[in-house]
Design a protein around this motif. Sequence first.
Motif, PDB file in Angstrom:
ATOM      1  N   LEU A  60      12.820   6.356  -1.150  1.00 58.60           N
ATOM      2  CA  LEU A  60      13.141   6.352   0.277  1.00 58.60           C
ATOM      3  C   LEU A  60      14.639   6.079   0.386  1.00 58.60           C
ATOM      4  O   LEU A  60      15.111   5.004  -0.011  1.00 58.60           O
ATOM      5  CB  LEU A  60      12.336   5.269   1.000  1.00 58.60           C
ATOM      6  N   LEU A  61      15.401   7.053   0.907  1.00 62.48           N
ATOM      7  CA  LEU A  61      16.860   7.013   0.870  1.00 62.48           C
ATOM      8  C   LEU A  61      17.446   6.907   2.266  1.00 62.48           C
ATOM      9  O   LEU A  61      17.049   7.638   3.179  1.00 62.48           O
ATOM     10  CB  LEU A  61      17.396   8.273   0.185  1.00 62.48           C
ATOM     11  N   LEU A  62      18.440   6.009   2.411  1.00 64.57           N
ATOM     12  CA  LEU A  62      19.101   5.779   3.693  1.00 64.57           C
ATOM     13  C   LEU A  62      20.598   6.025   3.539  1.00 64.57           C
ATOM     14  O   LEU A  62      21.297   5.281   2.834  1.00 64.57           O
ATOM     15  CB  LEU A  62      18.887   4.340   4.180  1.00 64.57           C
ATOM     16  N   ALA A  63      21.094   7.070   4.190  1.00 66.47           N
ATOM     17  CA  ALA A  63      22.530   7.327   4.184  1.00 66.47           C
ATOM     18  C   ALA A  63      23.262   6.297   5.044  1.00 66.47           C
ATOM     19  O   ALA A  63      22.656   5.561   5.823  1.00 66.47           O
ATOM     20  CB  ALA A  63      22.814   8.741   4.684  1.00 66.47           C
ATOM     21  N   GLY A  64      24.585   6.281   4.897  1.00 60.01           N
ATOM     22  CA  GLY A  64      25.404   5.367   5.678  1.00 60.01           C
ATOM     23  C   GLY A  64      25.939   6.014   6.940  1.00 60.01           C
ATOM     24  O   GLY A  64      25.543   7.110   7.318  1.00 60.01           O
ATOM     25  N   GLY A  65      26.874   5.310   7.580  1.00 65.33           N
ATOM     26  CA  GLY A  65      27.456   5.789   8.826  1.00 65.33           C
ATOM     27  C   GLY A  65      27.848   4.662   9.760  1.00 65.33           C
ATOM     28  O   GLY A  65      27.921   4.842  10.973  1.00 65.33           O
ATOM     29  N   ALA A  66      28.074   3.462   9.178  1.00 71.53           N
ATOM     30  CA  ALA A  66      28.541   2.300   9.946  1.00 71.53           C
ATOM     31  C   ALA A  66      27.563   1.876  11.035  1.00 71.53           C
ATOM     32  O   ALA A  66      27.956   1.271  12.027  1.00 71.53           O
ATOM     33  CB  ALA A  66      29.926   2.555  10.542  1.00 71.53           C
ATOM     34  N   TYR A  67      26.290   2.199  10.864  1.00 66.44           N
ATOM     35  CA  TYR A  67      25.248   1.894  11.848  1.00 66.44           C
ATOM     36  C   TYR A  67      25.513   2.552  13.193  1.00 66.44           C
ATOM     37  O   TYR A  67      24.980   2.130  14.225  1.00 66.44           O
ATOM     38  CB  TYR A  67      25.060   0.395  12.013  1.00 66.44           C
ATOM     39  N   THR A  68      26.363   3.606  13.200  1.00 69.70           N
ATOM     40  CA  THR A  68      26.577   4.388  14.416  1.00 69.70           C
ATOM     41  C   THR A  68      26.158   5.844  14.227  1.00 69.70           C
ATOM     42  O   THR A  68      26.072   6.601  15.200  1.00 69.70           O
ATOM     43  CB  THR A  68      28.048   4.346  14.861  1.00 69.70           C
ATOM     44  N   SER A  69      25.927   6.243  12.976  1.00 72.01           N
ATOM     45  CA  SER A  69      25.389   7.559  12.652  1.00 72.01           C
ATOM     46  C   SER A  69      24.708   7.447  11.294  1.00 72.01           C
ATOM     47  O   SER A  69      24.779   6.396  10.645  1.00 72.01           O
ATOM     48  CB  SER A  69      26.493   8.630  12.628  1.00 72.01           C
ATOM     49  N   VAL A  70      24.029   8.514  10.869  1.00 71.46           N
ATOM     50  CA  VAL A  70      23.379   8.525   9.546  1.00 71.46           C
ATOM     51  C   VAL A  70      23.774   9.828   8.862  1.00 71.46           C
ATOM     52  O   VAL A  70      23.354  10.911   9.284  1.00 71.46           O
ATOM     53  CB  VAL A  70      21.840   8.422   9.658  1.00 71.46           C
ATOM     54  N   CYS A  71      24.583   9.700   7.808  1.00 72.35           N
ATOM     55  CA  CYS A  71      25.230  10.863   7.180  1.00 72.35           C
ATOM     56  C   CYS A  71      24.353  11.476   6.089  1.00 72.35           C
ATOM     57  O   CYS A  71      24.752  11.578   4.926  1.00 72.35           O
ATOM     58  CB  CYS A  71      26.569  10.444   6.594  1.00 72.35           C
ATOM     59  N   THR A  72      23.167  11.903   6.472  1.00 69.73           N
ATOM     60  CA  THR A  72      22.174  12.373   5.506  1.00 69.73           C
ATOM     61  C   THR A  72      22.674  13.557   4.689  1.00 69.73           C
ATOM     62  O   THR A  72      22.473  13.618   3.470  1.00 69.73           O
ATOM     63  CB  THR A  72      20.868  12.729   6.244  1.00 69.73           C
ATOM     64  N   VAL A  73      23.351  14.511   5.317  1.00 70.98           N
ATOM     65  CA  VAL A  73      23.777  15.707   4.596  1.00 70.98           C
ATOM     66  C   VAL A  73      24.813  15.391   3.524  1.00 70.98           C
ATOM     67  O   VAL A  73      24.879  16.071   2.493  1.00 70.98           O
ATOM     68  CB  VAL A  73      24.319  16.776   5.577  1.00 70.98           C
ATOM     69  N   TYR A 114       7.266   2.748  -4.727  1.00 72.68           N
ATOM     70  CA  TYR A 114       8.492   3.384  -4.257  1.00 72.68           C
ATOM     71  C   TYR A 114       9.718   2.582  -4.657  1.00 72.68           C
ATOM     72  O   TYR A 114       9.656   1.377  -4.939  1.00 72.68           O
ATOM     73  CB  TYR A 114       8.467   3.514  -2.727  1.00 72.68           C
ATOM     74  N   CYS A 115      10.840   3.266  -4.715  1.00 76.19           N
ATOM     75  CA  CYS A 115      12.158   2.637  -4.793  1.00 76.19           C
ATOM     76  C   CYS A 115      12.878   2.918  -3.489  1.00 76.19           C
ATOM     77  O   CYS A 115      12.703   3.988  -2.892  1.00 76.19           O
ATOM     78  CB  CYS A 115      12.972   3.202  -5.951  1.00 76.19           C
ATOM     79  N   ILE A 116      13.660   1.974  -3.041  1.00 77.81           N
ATOM     80  CA  ILE A 116      14.460   2.177  -1.838  1.00 77.81           C
ATOM     81  C   ILE A 116      15.922   2.291  -2.242  1.00 77.81           C
ATOM     82  O   ILE A 116      16.391   1.608  -3.161  1.00 77.81           O
ATOM     83  CB  ILE A 116      14.246   1.040  -0.806  1.00 77.81           C
ATOM     84  N   GLY A 117      16.621   3.195  -1.580  1.00 78.26           N
ATOM     85  CA  GLY A 117      18.031   3.395  -1.898  1.00 78.26           C
ATOM     86  C   GLY A 117      18.862   3.543  -0.648  1.00 78.26           C
ATOM     87  O   GLY A 117      18.374   4.009   0.391  1.00 78.26           O
ATOM     88  N   GLY A 118      20.118   3.155  -0.735  1.00 83.11           N
ATOM     89  CA  GLY A 118      20.972   3.273   0.430  1.00 83.11           C
ATOM     90  C   GLY A 118      22.439   3.357   0.046  1.00 83.11           C
ATOM     91  O   GLY A 118      22.841   2.945  -1.050  1.00 83.11           O
ATOM     92  N   PHE A 119      23.228   3.866   0.973  1.00 84.60           N
ATOM     93  CA  PHE A 119      24.645   4.113   0.769  1.00 84.60           C
ATOM     94  C   PHE A 119      25.425   3.479   1.908  1.00 84.60           C
ATOM     95  O   PHE A 119      25.076   3.673   3.073  1.00 84.60           O
ATOM     96  CB  PHE A 119      24.904   5.624   0.724  1.00 84.60           C
ATOM     97  N   SER A 120      26.434   2.683   1.594  1.00 87.61           N
ATOM     98  CA  SER A 120      27.286   2.051   2.601  1.00 87.61           C
ATOM     99  C   SER A 120      26.440   1.215   3.562  1.00 87.61           C
ATOM    100  O   SER A 120      25.740   0.301   3.121  1.00 87.61           O
ATOM    101  CB  SER A 120      28.114   3.119   3.320  1.00 87.61           C
ATOM    102  N   ALA A 121      26.424   1.538   4.854  1.00 89.64           N
ATOM    103  CA  ALA A 121      25.586   0.777   5.788  1.00 89.64           C
ATOM    104  C   ALA A 121      24.111   0.926   5.438  1.00 89.64           C
ATOM    105  O   ALA A 121      23.328  -0.026   5.563  1.00 89.64           O
ATOM    106  CB  ALA A 121      25.840   1.237   7.218  1.00 89.64           C
TER     107      ALA A 121
END
Length: 307
Positions: free
Chosen positions: A88-101, A164-171
């Motif tokens: 389960l992957l979560l992109a960043g974006g400073a908690y104002t957007s989510v930069c999935t692409v 599952y593993c959880i992953g995230g980038f920046s925010a």
Amino acid sequence: MKFTAATTFDKLPGIPLEQLHFKGGLTPEDSIASVHGRCPVWQADAMLSGLNRLIGLAGKRQVIFHPRGVPGLVYLPADRRLHSTFYLLLAGGAYTSVCTVGEALPVAAELNGLGYDCFCLNYRVWGPEYESTCLGSVPQDDISAALDFIAENAGLFGLDAGDYCIGGFSAGGHAAALWGAREKARPPKGVILGYPMITVEGILIPPLVTSSLRVLYGPGAKRTPPGADPAELISADHPPVYLAKAVDDEVISEEDTLRYVSALREKGVPVTHESAPTGRHGFGNGCATPFASWTKRAAEFFERERG
């Protein structure tokens, strides 16, 4: 169809732009080339690998779901599933957007190639509806809702929602690190972090510190409140962690990263900290940086830890 860097998003077949960069302001006239121009650290080849993977899957099955108010859960199953664990992957974006692409989709495509199913979570972020309050636990609530949805649809996905593993980038890395430290009922098997924010105080850009405190913790917030620092929540049963971050990261301090890694080691938690002098902030799957294939190394680390 197959996208190229110059293909404009108005040619995108049946995939809403909001699922590629939630609240990121993409327009039908944009392209991977224009996105790369605005954010050069997101390599065009990496974005194309993730986008074309998603397009190919969308032509065969439903790939976008909306669990309990979540903006979007994007499903990328492996062509040949070799592992029961999903990511389960979560992109960043400073908690104002989510930069999935730019971040989550390229990593999902790589993990698909290794035989792992993946979900990219477009979690709720700051908007006018939080003007008098704050985001608070909302991203954590969305992680919970996504896992509930996967569990409730075990027949559709053929997955065990507890494996599952959880992953995230920046925010998104902050959200994933918090989940890894807090969640005891259904803990992840591993936590994979790319250049994560650990605390707001670890941000190197003063205006972003101010805005992030406001977004996360409310009007007048001056510091990270108790219970919101992943490094202070680590216990001996914390899942293994693989963290990748460049020393020249211009957004997140090296000190905050090292404090988090030290806290893990002090509790005896298995952790790999992959570091390189260059790479900057936002390298995603690491294409064209010293971090190329870092997510493969992370997946191998978690498999070894599982025995």
